[in-house]
Design an enzyme around this catalytic site. Sequence first.
Site, mmCIF file in Angstrom:
data_model
loop_
_atom_site.group_PDB
_atom_site.id
_atom_site.type_symbol
_atom_site.label_atom_id
_atom_site.label_comp_id
_atom_site.label_asym_id
_atom_site.label_seq_id
_atom_site.Cartn_x
_atom_site.Cartn_y
_atom_site.Cartn_z
ATOM 1 N N ARG A 131 0.955 -1.531 -0.144
ATOM 2 C CA ARG A 131 0.272 0.044 0.153
ATOM 3 C C ARG A 131 1.152 1.434 -0.210
ATOM 4 N NH1 ARG A 131 -2.420 -3.015 4.069
ATOM 5 N NH2 ARG A 131 -4.036 -4.666 3.707
ATOM 6 N N TYR A 151 -10.337 -9.884 -7.215
ATOM 7 C CA TYR A 151 -9.403 -10.244 -8.066
ATOM 8 C C TYR A 151 -9.198 -11.096 -9.246
ATOM 9 C CZ TYR A 151 -6.886 -6.802 -5.258
ATOM 10 O OH TYR A 151 -6.238 -5.020 -4.697
ATOM 11 N N LYS A 211 -3.080 -2.418 7.775
ATOM 12 C CA LYS A 211 -3.814 -1.582 8.994
ATOM 13 C C LYS A 211 -3.576 -2.467 10.556
ATOM 14 C CE LYS A 211 -6.347 -1.321 4.617
ATOM 15 N NZ LYS A 211 -8.130 -1.451 4.594
ATOM 16 N N HIS A 268 -4.231 -8.959 3.295
ATOM 17 C CA HIS A 268 -5.355 -8.879 3.453
ATOM 18 C C HIS A 268 -5.907 -9.756 5.174
ATOM 19 C CE1 HIS A 268 -6.774 -7.856 -0.692
ATOM 20 N NE2 HIS A 268 -6.457 -6.876 -0.469
ATOM 21 N N ARG A 287 -0.554 -2.266 -7.018
ATOM 22 C CA ARG A 287 -0.633 -3.048 -6.118
ATOM 23 C C ARG A 287 -1.808 -3.893 -6.786
ATOM 24 N NH1 ARG A 287 -1.495 -4.370 -0.295
ATOM 25 N NH2 ARG A 287 -4.040 -4.672 -0.030
ATOM 26 N N HIS A 316 -2.043 3.012 -5.869
ATOM 27 C CA HIS A 316 -2.917 1.799 -5.665
ATOM 28 C C HIS A 316 -3.132 1.040 -7.088
ATOM 29 C CE1 HIS A 316 -4.887 0.521 -1.941
ATOM 30 N NE2 HIS A 316 -5.818 0.370 -2.919
#
Length: 303
Positions: free
Chosen positions: A154, A284, A178, A275, A252, A249
Amino acid sequence: MTDAVPLPPEFALEPFRDYLTLEAGHSRHTVDNYLRDIRRFATHALAAGIRTPAEVSGARVRDFVYALKDLGLTPATIRRQISALRTYYRFLAGEGRVVQDPTTRIETPKRWRTLPTVLTGAEVDRLLSAPDADTPLGVRDRALLEFGYATGARVSELVGLKLQDVLFEDGLTRLFGKGSKERLVPVGRRALGQVALYAREIRPALDRGKGRGLLFLNARGTPLSRVGAWGIIKNAARKGKLTKRVTPHTLRHTFATHLLEGGADLRAVQEMLGHADLATTQIYTHVDRDYLRTVHRQYHPRS
């Protein structure tokens, strides 16, 4: 609404119309739209050899939704179509016409992620080779681009990357996603080489004691910001003459899509992207599915 071609009575279109108008109290506009949506769905089912609504499976409903996407319908239109189907099957179940509702697990477009543009391999090459490698900042830019594509990081992870987080001998990097959750991601030789060159030859000259140990610095010697990283990628896309809109992004998403198209395991990609939920990574597969459809339409003689 006048039906052009009568549907088999098993689809109960007239009783459904009465339900929408008299019991649910929908406007004429909504009723007409819902009936048109159900007619489209019924036509799809009949073409597949399905003669009654009770024979429809969840897989058939999903195929229908993908067919709507292939037609180029907007997410709002597809969302209404799914809403119409759900209302229709609730009505059929209430009337005892079906036992199971095939729409219960259908994902609506409001939950679909709108994916940024994915670059082709040739476009990636043009993007990564765009910075001027004869200038200090060009070397930095090339390192950032190579590292972003190699790891799927990210933009916040790119600008927050510390020198100590790149494990050159192991071919790995530590990324903090995150919630500061740490993960290890492999880094290819080409990207490692570019980052090593920048870290050894360029960064020491940029750092004026304000770098705080972060890898990517700006021309003033302070940590590169998210906006700064965006500007580097935007300039590289312009110099590489890419017509697609390219953002941090984009690298990514391109990383993930290229891995999956190459046969990578979905859970491995999930781990590399950081994730928490596999369902997030599964977006995806939509890109991959669309790619396969495009190839089929382009090359199959009877497509």
